[in-house]
Scaffold this motif. Sequence first.
Motif, PDB file in Angstrom:
ATOM      1  N   GLU A  64      66.353  56.049  15.974  1.00 49.06           N
ATOM      2  CA  GLU A  64      65.794  54.782  16.443  1.00 49.06           C
ATOM      3  C   GLU A  64      66.603  54.238  17.620  1.00 49.06           C
ATOM      4  N   LEU A  65      67.905  54.412  17.588  1.00 51.70           N
ATOM      5  CA  LEU A  65      68.731  53.964  18.707  1.00 51.70           C
ATOM      6  C   LEU A  65      68.369  54.720  19.982  1.00 51.70           C
ATOM      7  N   VAL A  66      68.151  56.022  19.849  1.00 54.65           N
ATOM      8  CA  VAL A  66      67.751  56.832  21.005  1.00 54.65           C
ATOM      9  C   VAL A  66      66.420  56.355  21.553  1.00 54.65           C
ATOM     10  N   ARG A  67      65.490  56.069  20.666  1.00 56.22           N
ATOM     11  CA  ARG A  67      64.152  55.616  21.113  1.00 56.22           C
ATOM     12  C   ARG A  67      64.231  54.300  21.877  1.00 56.22           C
ATOM     13  N   ARG A  68      65.137  53.427  21.477  1.00 54.61           N
ATOM     14  CA  ARG A  68      65.243  52.112  22.121  1.00 54.61           C
ATOM     15  C   ARG A  68      66.142  52.098  23.357  1.00 54.61           C
ATOM     16  N   SER A  69      67.004  53.078  23.488  1.00 58.56           N
ATOM     17  CA  SER A  69      68.037  53.013  24.521  1.00 58.56           C
ATOM     18  C   SER A  69      67.508  53.303  25.923  1.00 58.56           C
ATOM     19  N   PRO A  70      67.937  52.515  26.914  1.00 58.90           N
ATOM     20  CA  PRO A  70      67.554  52.777  28.314  1.00 58.90           C
ATOM     21  C   PRO A  70      68.450  53.817  28.986  1.00 58.90           C
ATOM     22  N   VAL A  71      69.521  54.240  28.299  1.00 58.58           N
ATOM     23  CA  VAL A  71      70.449  55.241  28.860  1.00 58.58           C
ATOM     24  C   VAL A  71      70.706  56.314  27.799  1.00 58.58           C
ATOM     25  N   PRO A  72      71.167  57.496  28.208  1.00 56.21           N
ATOM     26  CA  PRO A  72      71.488  58.530  27.226  1.00 56.21           C
ATOM     27  C   PRO A  72      72.601  58.077  26.274  1.00 56.21           C
ATOM     28  N   LEU A  73      72.535  58.567  25.035  1.00 56.65           N
ATOM     29  CA  LEU A  73      73.535  58.227  24.028  1.00 56.65           C
ATOM     30  C   LEU A  73      74.338  59.460  23.622  1.00 56.65           C
ATOM     31  N   SER A  74      75.603  59.213  23.294  1.00 57.01           N
ATOM     32  CA  SER A  74      76.498  60.259  22.815  1.00 57.01           C
ATOM     33  C   SER A  74      76.953  59.896  21.406  1.00 57.01           C
ATOM     34  N   ALA A  75      77.016  60.886  20.521  1.00 55.66           N
ATOM     35  CA  ALA A  75      77.447  60.664  19.142  1.00 55.66           C
ATOM     36  C   ALA A  75      78.906  61.056  18.990  1.00 55.66           C
ATOM     37  N   ASP A  76      79.717  60.151  18.463  1.00 49.35           N
ATOM     38  CA  ASP A  76      81.145  60.389  18.255  1.00 49.35           C
ATOM     39  C   ASP A  76      81.363  60.843  16.818  1.00 49.35           C
ATOM     40  N   ILE A  77      81.732  62.100  16.648  1.00 46.35           N
ATOM     41  CA  ILE A  77      81.753  62.710  15.309  1.00 46.35           C
ATOM     42  C   ILE A  77      83.101  63.359  15.038  1.00 46.35           C
ATOM     43  N   HIS A  78      83.573  63.164  13.822  1.00 45.81           N
ATOM     44  CA  HIS A  78      84.804  63.799  13.375  1.00 45.81           C
ATOM     45  C   HIS A  78      84.579  64.431  11.997  1.00 45.81           C
ATOM     46  N   PHE A  79      85.072  65.631  11.812  1.00 50.43           N
ATOM     47  CA  PHE A  79      85.207  66.307  10.520  1.00 50.43           C
ATOM     48  C   PHE A  79      83.911  66.852   9.904  1.00 50.43           C
ATOM     49  N   ASP A  80      82.853  66.053   9.817  1.00 52.70           N
ATOM     50  CA  ASP A  80      81.664  66.487   9.085  1.00 52.70           C
ATOM     51  C   ASP A  80      80.615  67.052  10.043  1.00 52.70           C
TER      52      ASP A  80
END
Length: 347
Positions: A64-80
Motif C-alpha cells: 500500500e505504501l508503494v501504491r501511494r508513494s510519488p517516489v521509489p521506496l527502499s526496504a531496510d531489512i536485517h536478519f530475516d
Amino acid sequence: MTREVKIGSLKIGGGNRIAIQSMTNTRTDDIEATSAQIAALARAGADLVRVAVPDMAAADAVGELVRRSPVPLSADIHFDYRLALRCVEQGIAKVRLNPGNIGDKHRVYEVADACAARGVPIRVGVNSGSVQRELLAKYGGPTADALCESALWHVKLLEECGFSDIVISLKSSSVRTTVASYRKLAALCDYPLHLGVTEAGTERMGVLKSAVGIGSLLLDGIGDTFRVSLTEDPVREIAAAKDILKAVGLGEGPELVCCPTCGRTRIDLIGLAKEVERRLSEVSLPIKVAVMGCAVNGPGEAREADIGIAGGDGKCILFKAGEIVASFPEEEAVDRLISEIKRMERR
C-alpha cells in the motif's frame, strides 16, 4: 564512472544526477502516517525514501505504501530474509540488507533470485557497527580497510548468486573513516555508491559532519546518491542535502553568497540575508545571488554574482554582473531583489 542501476523510475550511477534520499521514522505498518511522511519528503525534494521493515506487519504494509508513494521506496531489512521476499513481492523498488546476516547461502540465493526476477536492486549497507568480528580483530577496529573488506565480502555473496544489480554504502560515525572508506572502495569496484555519515547527530553537528564527509567525496567525483542522517525531522535531511549539493556546485536553483559583516556595515545585513535566503526558496533559476553590507565595495567583491544588493546608512543598491542598476531605501531591498529575479526567471 560507476555502472547504472535502476530503482523504479529513478536511475543512479552511470553519469546520472546525484539522487537525494531520506528515511521515514514512523512505524511502517502505520500506513497513513508513513504515507504522509513519504509525501512530505517527496515534496521537499527526496528522490528515494527508505522505510524500516523490522517485522512482517511492516512488510505487509509495503504494498500500500508503494501504491501511494510519488517516489521509489527502499526496504531496510536485517536478519530475516522472508521480509525481503515479502517486500519484493509487494513491489518495493530497492532492498537494503547485508547478505551475510540473513542466513545461509540458500537464503541469499532466494533473495537474489526474487530481486532479479522483479528488477529490484540490492544495496549492500555496511556500517562500522556491522563489520564482522574477524575483520575487527584483523584490522584492530572498524577501519576503512575493515569496512571495505566487509562490503566486498557481502557483494561477493551476491555475485556468486549471479546478481550484480548492486549499490554499496560504507558508513561510519567518523568523518575521517567514512571518507577514507569510500575513497578506497571507489578504486576497487564500479558499483554505484550511496554516501553518508551514520549517527551524525542532531541538526547542527549532523549537517556539519555530513557536509564535510559527503561534500569531500562529491568533490572527488565519488558518490551517486546520499542521505544526510540527522536526529531530526527527516524533511530537514532533504534541505541539508540540497544545500550540500549547492555548496559543491552540483545543486539546482539559486546560490546565495553574503559578506560576513564587519564594522563598516551600516544596514541590517544579517536580517536582509536571512530574508533573501527564505524568499529564494520560491526561485528555481540557477543563478548566484549576493547580499553585501558595503555599497562601495559590494558590487566589486561580488562581481561573479548574477545579481545582488548592497547597502549602507539605510540605502541599498541593486547590481547585476557588478554594475549598479538601481538604488532604493533599505526596507525595499528584498522585495526589489526578488522582483527582479522573478523577472529574470520569466524570460
